[in-house]
Design a protein around this motif. Structure first.
Motif, PDB file in Angstrom:
ATOM      1  N   ILE A 185       0.684  -1.057  -0.213  1.00  0.00           N
ATOM      2  CA  ILE A 185       0.193   0.196   0.106  1.00  0.00           C
ATOM      3  C   ILE A 185       1.014   0.980  -0.032  1.00  0.00           C
ATOM      4  O   ILE A 185       0.821   1.615  -0.995  1.00  0.00           O
ATOM      5  CB  ILE A 185      -0.939   0.096   1.325  1.00  0.00           C
ATOM      6  CG1 ILE A 185      -1.981  -1.561   0.875  1.00  0.00           C
ATOM      7  CG2 ILE A 185      -1.502   1.468   1.005  1.00  0.00           C
ATOM      8  CD1 ILE A 185      -2.702  -1.142   2.289  1.00  0.00           C
ATOM      9  N   GLY A 193       3.323   1.240  -3.143  1.00  0.00           N
ATOM     10  CA  GLY A 193       2.064   1.837  -4.416  1.00  0.00           C
ATOM     11  C   GLY A 193       1.470   3.315  -3.967  1.00  0.00           C
ATOM     12  O   GLY A 193       1.349   4.021  -5.316  1.00  0.00           O
ATOM     13  N   MET A 194       1.242   4.167  -3.340  1.00  0.00           N
ATOM     14  CA  MET A 194       0.493   5.300  -3.253  1.00  0.00           C
ATOM     15  C   MET A 194       1.816   5.858  -3.679  1.00  0.00           C
ATOM     16  O   MET A 194       1.477   6.965  -3.911  1.00  0.00           O
ATOM     17  CB  MET A 194       0.034   5.172  -1.917  1.00  0.00           C
ATOM     18  CG  MET A 194      -1.218   4.719  -1.640  1.00  0.00           C
ATOM     19  SD  MET A 194      -2.667   4.849  -2.841  1.00  0.00           S
ATOM     20  CE  MET A 194      -2.567   6.323  -3.157  1.00  0.00           C
ATOM     21  N   ALA A 198       4.453   5.609  -5.638  1.00  0.00           N
ATOM     22  CA  ALA A 198       4.463   5.310  -7.148  1.00  0.00           C
ATOM     23  C   ALA A 198       3.619   5.636  -7.754  1.00  0.00           C
ATOM     24  O   ALA A 198       4.012   7.272  -8.518  1.00  0.00           O
ATOM     25  CB  ALA A 198       4.321   4.370  -7.144  1.00  0.00           C
TER      26      ALA A 198
END
Lengths: 470, 407
Positions: free
Chosen positions: B29, B32-33, B35
């Protein structure tokens, strides 16, 4: 709280920290799920938490009472109490004003000018979902399909489980309660599938918001539009409502997977349906199966030559479930009619060869007719009133009108259609790839992050999910 | 712990629970966030989507405030919409006053795209800076623009709402919003600190309008020659401007420091002749009718259904200026009477709104909508005065009206 908002992101991160790292035992986890779900719901309006919890507690004890009752009569009385509570809540908050206004309109038509005061109450978010979910429990216990569960905490936590609380899928007690009884650690592969679903849901929701632009242009046009533009608007609405609702449930299923819960699919590429009956096996599956199991079968199902009546009534009430307006009733009636017509035609000898034929051309014709009918149905669903719907359907079939946008109108039409198709392709892929994520390369996951980034970059998070209003 | 109860795979083989599944999940998470948000920032920066790029002249004007406050002369500020931007010439105003022996520096704070809600936020920032430096305006002229205050206008600006709030509001004001509405507050802080002030709606709306052109505003058409002339003279005027003002871009605040345009005395006879030709090809009946339709759709300009929030915001603007101005005047700018006609109901609504503003602020609104000094030929469209004609005539009118009070 809406899934695609910053507040939900932070809420979920905090929740996961506690859920994954602090409360490792069953009971604290249940409390965490319950409290977090109530915070999630309360972020919209705390005033309606007692309604949600209260109806859950009532059904929990009613189910116990049904089980303990010795006589059929007594069981029935308890079930009726559950029906009165749940449908009463629904009727009061959702349908009272509609009923009052309809009576006033009817009296006006008959020449009586009556003045009624409407309640103008706020509609509690998700009320149609959680009342149906709770009701399925007492009906299942009454029918003997399941034994009542011991554990009020489990039951209320399941009813208010935040991933599916406000817009479904409508979970059956027999599906969710055993999972709530023994909360399992999620498996990494399921988590990956969850992430995939969340991203796809986010992409669909974002796409749906973009489609809202041509939808609004067509359904709220102040000037006459061409036939092509009207079709674009109707196809865009088909895409919008599909992307919006299935996007939400994809995210709900994905979030549940991250927590170790499995929620069944709610959509299965519905616009690929080959008949209206097939459509309802693919669209909002949790509602259509609920209506079939608890309403259609209760009405008698296929027995006693009442199939037509029962189908029609089920679809009519299904339409009304979506909203307290005559347009939704018309939408339900329309689907009731086309399902009945399908049944009728299927029994005609001249269609038997057509029905049995599985060639590409036959399938295409079946698909085209079905999709055309579904689109006509959406006109009733989206239009502000029945007259507008009829007028729009008329415009859809007006020949010879040309768009002032010229070729650009075709570009928009093609883009809209391609996007609706792409959403289905994504859906198909996600269904197929559920258990094949083990060997996916870094490029695949980079594309997933890129998809999220695109959704963060664009999108209109202030647009609430359409199905929240139901 | 019951968490191992379902750890069986599809072949009924027991699978060891993944103890680190939540560690991996959190890592995924977070990474991912980071990025995803990083990609968003890169895309926004590449597209120049930031406060400077979106707000343009508003941001420049805000940045110029310290310089304005340090001006030795008495200060006059005309605050309003793009109609003010097009209708008031500070350079002419100052020059003519100087000729009368009055040392005044005036500023045109007329900005397009800001409705009274945003203008209210901006005026708070202006007031703060003036008050911090204990500086006052000699005269504040504030435009009350009826069609900027309608519900239609408000609805059409909603996609910019959150972005503009984060650009114009202070953190303290954002906290106030957060206390009232946590969801919205977190969203606004998110836009301000993670999204470079650009909301998703802003981007969507921009691309959405590109892909799905909104309403047709070209119901009336000019002949081919007129369209060609418009393009030719427009292009020529741009070239002439760049030639006559080579250092234009060098100013801290474009529009040559004070806001609003140049004056005829500074331009060559040839340029002025091109302007005449350009306006002949621009102020056509078809153009005006199209513009009128567009204003009806986008601003409810003839019916005037007022948005209460915007009216309250306008009252807020006046009160903000009253904090640091010796004299505040509220003005309604000239309107193009050939094309814009209020309905009887609109006139009643307008009178009620004017009364509400006057009662709340204690200031009588000066109605310049139909002054005889301005005629319909002095408009470049149905609302904006034209350069070198309308703006000069109206600045002359303002000089006549306010010279006396600038002693």
């Amino acid at each position: 709280m809406i899934f695609n908002t910053p507040i939900f992101f932070w809420f979920f991160c905090i929740f996961i920290l506690f859920y994954g790292f602090a409360f490792l035992k069953q009971t604290p986890r249940l409390y965490l799920i319950l409290i977090s779900s109530l915070v999630f719901y309360g972020a919209w309006n705390y005033a309606f938490i007692p309604l949600l919890v209260g109806s859950g507690i009532a059904d929990y004890y009613i189910a116990q009472a049904i089980d303990k009752s010795q006589s059929r009569q007594s069981k029935k009385r308890w079930l009726i109490l559950s029906l009165v509570i749940n449908l009463g809540i629904l009727a009061t908050f959702k349908y009272a004003d509609f009923a009052i206004e309809s009576v006033a309109q009817l009296l006006a038509v008959l020449g009586y000018q009556a003045s009624f005061t409407t309640l103008s109450w706020v509609l509690p978010v998700g009320i149609s979902f959680y009342t149906f979910q709770s009701l399925s429990y007492t009906i299942d216990v009454y029918r003997g399909d399941m034994k009542p569960r011991k554990g009020l905490l489990e039951f209320v936590a399941a009813l208010s489980f935040f991933p599916q609380l406000v817009a479904g899928p409508i979970l059956r007690a027999k599906h969710i309660l055993p999972q709530m009884h023994a909360i399992a650690l999620p498996k990494w592969n399921a988590v990956k599938h969850g992430f995939l679903l969340i991203t796809v849901g986010l992409i669909k929701k974002t796409g749906a918001d973009l489609l809202a632009i041509p939808v609004q242009a067509a359904f709220e046009a102040k000037e006459a539009l061409s036939t092509l533009e009207m079709w674009t608007g109707v196809i865009a609405f088909a895409g919008q409502i599909y992307g919006d609702f299935s996007g939400y449930t994809d995210m709900a299923i994905g979030l549940a997977l991250l927590l170790g819960f499995k929620i069944p699919l709610n959509f299965r590429v519905p616009y690929f349906a080959l008949s209206p009956v097939d459509f309802w096996r693919r669209w909002h599956i949790s509602l259509s199966s609920w209506l079939k199991d608890y309403l259609y079968i209760s009405l008698g199902g296929n027995r006693n030559n009442h199939r037509t009546r029962n189908v029609f009534l089920t679809m009519l009430l299904g339409g009304l479930w979506h909203g307290a307006a005559w347009t939704f009733v018309a939408w339900g009636a329309f689907h009731g009619s086309i399902i009945t017509a399908t049944h009728y035609l299927a029994n005609l000898k001249i269609f038997s060869r057509f029905n049995a034929n599985n060639s590409f051309i036959t399938k295409f014709v079946k698909w085209a007719i079905t999709f055309y009918l579904i689109l006509l149905g959406w006109v009733f669903f989206r239009a502000t009133d029945i007259n507008s719907a009829i007028s729009i359907i008329g415009n859809l079939h007006a020949i010879g009108t040309s768009s002032v946008l010229g070729l650009h109108a075709w570009t928009i039409f093609i883009m809209t259609s391609v996007w609706v198709l792409l959403m289905h392709v994504m859906d198909y892929y996600v269904i197929k790839s559920a258990d094949k994520l083990e060997g996916k390369t870094w490029l695949f996951w980079f594309l997933i992050i890129l998809g999220q980034a695109i959704c963060l970059f664009i999108g209109e998070p202030s647009n609430e999910f359409i199905y929240f209003q139901f | 712990m019951s968490s191992s109860t379902s750890n069986f795979n599809e072949n009924k083989e027991q699978v060891m629970p993944d103890k680190y599944v939540f560690h991996k999940m959190m890592l995924a998470i977070v990474l991912g966030m980071i990025a995803a948000i990083g990609l968003v920032r890169v895309i926004l920066d590449l597209n120049d989507a930031n406060k400077q790029g979106i707000m343009g002249r508003v941001a420049e004007a805000q940045a110029a405030l310290p310089r304005i406050i340090e001006e030795p002369n008495d200060l006059v500020m005309f605050y309003g919409s793009s109609m003010t931007g097009a209708g008031f010439s500070p350079r002419k105003f100052d020059r003519d006053l100087k000729a009368m022996g009055k040392n005044i520096t005036s500023f045109n704070f007329g900005f397009g795209g800001l409705n009274p809600y945003f203008q209210d936020l901006l005026s708070r920032r202006i007031a703060e800076q003036f008050e911090n430096k204990d500086r006052r305006l000699k005269l504040a002229l504030i435009e009350f623009n009826p069609f900027q205050t309608t519900t239609t206008r408000w609805n059409r600006a909603k996609f910019t709402l959150d972005s503009f709030i984060t650009m114009l509001a202070s953190d303290e004001e954002l906290w106030q919003i957060t206390k009232q509405d946590l969801t919205r507050g977190i969203r606004l802080f998110n836009i301000k600190y993670l999204r470079n002030d650009i909301s998703a709606e802003m981007v969507t709306s921009f691309y959405g309008r590109e892909i799905f052109p909104p309403q047709r505003s070209r119901a009336f058409k000019d002949d081919e020659q007129t369209i060609a002339d418009r393009q030719t003279y427009g292009k020529e005027l741009n070239e002439l401007f760049e030639k006559e003002y080579p250092d234009y871009e060098g100013e801290d605040w474009s529009y040559a420091w004070q806001g609003a345009g140049t004056i005829p005395e500074e331009r060559s006879a040839h340029t002025l002749a091109v302007f005449d030709k350009y306006y002949a090809a621009t102020q056509t009946d078809a153009q005006m009718k199209n513009d009128r339709l567009s204003r009806i759709r986008s601003a409810d300009i003839e019916e005037l259904h007022f948005e209460p929030l915007l009216v309250e915001s306008f009252i807020g603007i006046v009160k903000n200026f009253q904090r640091f101005s010796d004299q505040v005047e509220v003005i309604m700018l000239p309107k193009n009477t050939r094309y814009i006609h209020y309905t009887p109901a609109a006139k009643i609504r307008l009178a009620q709104t004017i009364k509400q503003i006057e009662e709340a602020t204690g200031i009588k609104i000066k109605d310049h909508q139909e002054i005889e000094e301005i005629n319909p030929d002095m408009f470049r469209d149905t609302t904006h005065l034209s350069r070198y004609r309308g703006d000069i005539a109206y600045t002359d009118f303002l000089l006549k009206e306010y010279t006396q009070s600038l002693n």
